[in-house]
Structure formats: structure tokens, C-alpha cells
Design a protein around this motif. Sequence first.
Motif, PDB file in Angstrom:
ATOM      1  N   LEU A 164       0.818  -1.212   0.000  1.00  0.00           N
ATOM      2  CA  LEU A 164       0.000   0.000   0.000  1.00  0.00           C
ATOM      3  C   LEU A 164       0.854   1.266   0.000  1.00  0.00           C
ATOM      4  O   LEU A 164       0.580   2.212  -0.753  1.00  0.00           O
ATOM      5  N   VAL A 165       1.883   1.302   0.834  1.00  0.00           N
ATOM      6  CA  VAL A 165       2.767   2.471   0.886  1.00  0.00           C
ATOM      7  C   VAL A 165       3.490   2.637  -0.444  1.00  0.00           C
ATOM      8  O   VAL A 165       3.563   3.745  -0.994  1.00  0.00           O
ATOM      9  N   GLY A 166       4.014   1.543  -0.980  1.00  0.00           N
ATOM     10  CA  GLY A 166       4.720   1.613  -2.256  1.00  0.00           C
ATOM     11  C   GLY A 166       3.842   2.113  -3.382  1.00  0.00           C
ATOM     12  O   GLY A 166       4.236   3.000  -4.153  1.00  0.00           O
ATOM     13  N   VAL A 167       2.636   1.588  -3.466  1.00  0.00           N
ATOM     14  CA  VAL A 167       1.707   2.027  -4.508  1.00  0.00           C
ATOM     15  C   VAL A 167       1.336   3.494  -4.303  1.00  0.00           C
ATOM     16  O   VAL A 167       1.335   4.293  -5.250  1.00  0.00           O
ATOM     17  N   GLY A 168       1.031   3.875  -3.064  1.00  0.00           N
ATOM     18  CA  GLY A 168       0.643   5.258  -2.782  1.00  0.00           C
ATOM     19  C   GLY A 168       1.736   6.248  -3.130  1.00  0.00           C
ATOM     20  O   GLY A 168       1.481   7.271  -3.796  1.00  0.00           O
ATOM     21  N   LEU A 169       2.962   5.974  -2.701  1.00  0.00           N
ATOM     22  CA  LEU A 169       4.071   6.884  -2.989  1.00  0.00           C
ATOM     23  C   LEU A 169       4.368   6.950  -4.482  1.00  0.00           C
ATOM     24  O   LEU A 169       4.634   8.025  -5.027  1.00  0.00           O
ATOM     25  N   ASN A 170       4.323   5.822  -5.143  1.00  0.00           N
ATOM     26  CA  ASN A 170       4.570   5.826  -6.589  1.00  0.00           C
ATOM     27  C   ASN A 170       3.486   6.571  -7.356  1.00  0.00           C
ATOM     28  O   ASN A 170       3.784   7.288  -8.301  1.00  0.00           O
ATOM     29  N   LEU A 171       2.232   6.411  -6.945  1.00  0.00           N
ATOM     30  CA  LEU A 171       1.155   7.144  -7.623  1.00  0.00           C
ATOM     31  C   LEU A 171       1.332   8.653  -7.483  1.00  0.00           C
ATOM     32  O   LEU A 171       1.136   9.397  -8.450  1.00  0.00           O
ATOM     33  N   LEU A 172       1.714   9.094  -6.284  1.00  0.00           N
ATOM     34  CA  LEU A 172       1.952  10.524  -6.084  1.00  0.00           C
ATOM     35  C   LEU A 172       3.072  11.040  -6.983  1.00  0.00           C
ATOM     36  O   LEU A 172       2.978  12.127  -7.555  1.00  0.00           O
ATOM     37  N   GLN A 173       4.140  10.266  -7.107  1.00  0.00           N
ATOM     38  CA  GLN A 173       5.273  10.693  -7.917  1.00  0.00           C
ATOM     39  C   GLN A 173       4.994  10.609  -9.416  1.00  0.00           C
ATOM     40  O   GLN A 173       5.487  11.434 -10.185  1.00  0.00           O
ATOM     41  N   ILE A 174       4.209   9.635  -9.817  1.00  0.00           N
ATOM     42  CA  ILE A 174       3.887   9.479 -11.241  1.00  0.00           C
ATOM     43  C   ILE A 174       2.863  10.517 -11.690  1.00  0.00           C
ATOM     44  O   ILE A 174       2.867  10.955 -12.832  1.00  0.00           O
ATOM     45  N   ALA A 175       1.998  10.942 -10.772  1.00  0.00           N
ATOM     46  CA  ALA A 175       0.948  11.897 -11.138  1.00  0.00           C
ATOM     47  C   ALA A 175       1.523  13.222 -11.617  1.00  0.00           C
ATOM     48  O   ALA A 175       0.959  13.850 -12.524  1.00  0.00           O
ATOM     49  N   GLU A 176       2.627  13.660 -11.038  1.00  0.00           N
ATOM     50  CA  GLU A 176       3.196  14.965 -11.422  1.00  0.00           C
ATOM     51  C   GLU A 176       3.635  15.006 -12.881  1.00  0.00           C
ATOM     52  O   GLU A 176       3.177  15.876 -13.633  1.00  0.00           O
ATOM     53  N   PRO A 177       4.506  14.086 -13.349  1.00  0.00           N
ATOM     54  CA  PRO A 177       4.898  14.171 -14.764  1.00  0.00           C
ATOM     55  C   PRO A 177       3.727  13.910 -15.717  1.00  0.00           C
ATOM     56  O   PRO A 177       3.659  14.499 -16.803  1.00  0.00           O
ATOM     57  N   LEU A 178       2.798  13.061 -15.309  1.00  0.00           N
ATOM     58  CA  LEU A 178       1.636  12.826 -16.161  1.00  0.00           C
ATOM     59  C   LEU A 178       0.782  14.082 -16.289  1.00  0.00           C
ATOM     60  O   LEU A 178       0.222  14.364 -17.348  1.00  0.00           O
ATOM     61  N   SER A 179       0.684  14.836 -15.195  1.00  0.00           N
ATOM     62  CA  SER A 179      -0.143  16.047 -15.227  1.00  0.00           C
ATOM     63  C   SER A 179       0.487  17.146 -16.081  1.00  0.00           C
ATOM     64  O   SER A 179      -0.179  18.125 -16.419  1.00  0.00           O
ATOM     65  N   ARG A 180       1.748  17.006 -16.452  1.00  0.00           N
ATOM     66  CA  ARG A 180       2.431  17.993 -17.291  1.00  0.00           C
ATOM     67  C   ARG A 180       2.224  17.735 -18.786  1.00  0.00           C
ATOM     68  O   ARG A 180       2.635  18.547 -19.611  1.00  0.00           O
ATOM     69  N   ILE A 181       1.615  16.624 -19.142  1.00  0.00           N
ATOM     70  CA  ILE A 181       1.291  16.350 -20.544  1.00  0.00           C
ATOM     71  C   ILE A 181       0.266  17.406 -20.971  1.00  0.00           C
ATOM     72  O   ILE A 181      -0.759  17.580 -20.301  1.00  0.00           O
ATOM     73  N   PRO A 182       0.551  18.132 -22.062  1.00  0.00           N
ATOM     74  CA  PRO A 182      -0.292  19.296 -22.417  1.00  0.00           C
ATOM     75  C   PRO A 182      -1.810  19.068 -22.394  1.00  0.00           C
ATOM     76  O   PRO A 182      -2.527  19.855 -21.761  1.00  0.00           O
ATOM     77  N   PRO A 183      -2.357  18.006 -23.014  1.00  0.00           N
ATOM     78  CA  PRO A 183      -3.817  17.869 -22.956  1.00  0.00           C
ATOM     79  C   PRO A 183      -4.343  17.670 -21.526  1.00  0.00           C
ATOM     80  O   PRO A 183      -5.412  18.170 -21.172  1.00  0.00           O
ATOM     81  N   ILE A 184      -3.577  16.952 -20.698  1.00  0.00           N
ATOM     82  CA  ILE A 184      -4.000  16.737 -19.307  1.00  0.00           C
ATOM     83  C   ILE A 184      -3.859  18.029 -18.513  1.00  0.00           C
ATOM     84  O   ILE A 184      -4.742  18.398 -17.737  1.00  0.00           O
ATOM     85  N   ALA A 185      -2.742  18.749 -18.716  1.00  0.00           N
ATOM     86  CA  ALA A 185      -2.516  20.007 -18.005  1.00  0.00           C
ATOM     87  C   ALA A 185      -3.594  21.027 -18.334  1.00  0.00           C
ATOM     88  O   ALA A 185      -4.049  21.781 -17.458  1.00  0.00           O
ATOM     89  N   GLU A 186      -4.031  21.057 -19.582  1.00  0.00           N
ATOM     90  CA  GLU A 186      -5.081  22.007 -19.991  1.00  0.00           C
ATOM     91  C   GLU A 186      -6.413  21.695 -19.311  1.00  0.00           C
ATOM     92  O   GLU A 186      -7.155  22.599 -18.942  1.00  0.00           O
ATOM     93  N   ARG A 187      -6.732  20.438 -19.171  1.00  0.00           N
ATOM     94  CA  ARG A 187      -8.022  20.041 -18.600  1.00  0.00           C
ATOM     95  C   ARG A 187      -8.025  20.017 -17.073  1.00  0.00           C
ATOM     96  O   ARG A 187      -8.992  20.425 -16.444  1.00  0.00           O
ATOM     97  N   ALA A 188      -6.943  19.488 -16.467  1.00  0.00           N
ATOM     98  CA  ALA A 188      -6.955  19.270 -15.019  1.00  0.00           C
ATOM     99  C   ALA A 188      -5.950  20.129 -14.259  1.00  0.00           C
ATOM    100  O   ALA A 188      -5.988  20.170 -13.039  1.00  0.00           O
ATOM    101  N   GLY A 189      -5.042  20.777 -14.961  1.00  0.00           N
ATOM    102  CA  GLY A 189      -4.007  21.546 -14.285  1.00  0.00           C
ATOM    103  C   GLY A 189      -2.809  20.670 -13.975  1.00  0.00           C
ATOM    104  O   GLY A 189      -2.819  19.460 -14.189  1.00  0.00           O
ATOM    105  N   ILE A 190      -1.782  21.297 -13.453  1.00  0.00           N
ATOM    106  CA  ILE A 190      -0.550  20.578 -13.133  1.00  0.00           C
ATOM    107  C   ILE A 190      -0.543  20.245 -11.651  1.00  0.00           C
ATOM    108  O   ILE A 190      -0.778  21.102 -10.802  1.00  0.00           O
ATOM    109  N   PHE A 191      -0.281  18.977 -11.356  1.00  0.00           N
ATOM    110  CA  PHE A 191      -0.219  18.487  -9.981  1.00  0.00           C
ATOM    111  C   PHE A 191       1.222  18.566  -9.497  1.00  0.00           C
ATOM    112  O   PHE A 191       2.140  18.106 -10.173  1.00  0.00           O
ATOM    113  N   GLU A 192       1.443  19.179  -8.345  1.00  0.00           N
ATOM    114  CA  GLU A 192       2.761  19.222  -7.721  1.00  0.00           C
ATOM    115  C   GLU A 192       2.803  18.174  -6.617  1.00  0.00           C
ATOM    116  O   GLU A 192       2.111  18.313  -5.606  1.00  0.00           O
ATOM    117  N   SER A 193       3.609  17.144  -6.809  1.00  0.00           N
ATOM    118  CA  SER A 193       3.707  16.084  -5.810  1.00  0.00           C
ATOM    119  C   SER A 193       4.402  16.609  -4.559  1.00  0.00           C
ATOM    120  O   SER A 193       5.446  17.257  -4.649  1.00  0.00           O
TER     121      SER A 193
END
Length: 158
Positions: free
Chosen positions: A91-120
Motif C-alpha cells: 500500500l505504501v509503495g503504490v501510494g508513494l509511486n502514484l503521487l510521484q507518477i501523477a506529477e509528470p503525467l499532469s504535465r502532458i499538455p492535454p491533461i494540463a489544460e483540462r486538469a491543471g498541473i499536480f505538484e507532488s
Amino acid sequence: MDREKVRAHLYVDGAHRFESKLPAMFPVEGGAIEVAMSAYGIRRCHYVTRAGAEHQLTPDPKSAEGRRARLDGEHPALSRSIGVFSVLTLLVGVGLNLLQIAEPLSRIPPIAERAGIFESPIHLPLWLNIALGLAAVLASVERSLRLRYNPLLDRAGN
């Protein structure tokens, strides 16, 4: 693990009766034995009656699963502690990895335009991410040896 080469073998009274690629279903008196593997070991090994009742089979005492079952029988508190630690590690491993993966994914232009950029809020060093990955693999192996499978926790590699 090369899943094409892994096969299930059914022994009856010490004699080899059947062999099958996985997942396997062996017809036996009153039902069938079903065997399936995960990326880390046995996912399922059950006797299923014709009426649909399922009974988990007891592992061979000489197998890794059998040794883990013996630890559970001889030292139940230690076994429970190891099991709880395994689940928490996953659970900890999955949770920490999801938080870290969400930031670069949120920087993808179509995602950033719709949802904004997530700062982990968490930025772990590479060595710690590798250690968490190895701990998650070991925790998955432990869960596999206990013949415990949960699709939310143990899906990696399946």
C-alpha cells in the motif's frame, strides 16, 4: 518467469497423472482442480466441486508455499506480522509511486489544460524508489506463498 514453460502437474498417491499449461483445470472425482499463477507464484490452487463449492488445497510441505504454511501453523503471531507488513509495504509503495507518477503525467499538455498541473508533495531519491520497488516485489512473493491474491494489491505483472 517464462509462463509458456511453467506447467501444472497433478500427482495422485505419488504418481504423476496429468500435466497442463497454466491456467490449468484437472478433472477429478466430484469436480476439478483449478491452478493459476501470478507473476510471483501460485495465484490459485482450488478443488471445485460440481456444485460449485471451492476448497483451497493444502500445499506440498516441501514447497515454498508449504514452508510458509508451516510457519503460519507453528508461529501464527510472526506469520500475521509478516502478512501485515507485506500489505502495508504494498500500500505504501503504490501510494508513494502514484503521487510521484501523477506529477509528470499532469504535465502532458492535454491533461494540463483540462486538469491543471499536480505538484507532488513527495520527491524520493532514486535509491529509495528502487528499494520500495524491491520491497513491493518481496511483499508480493510473500503474499503469493501464503496463497493470498487480491487484484488491487497483487496485479503487477499479471
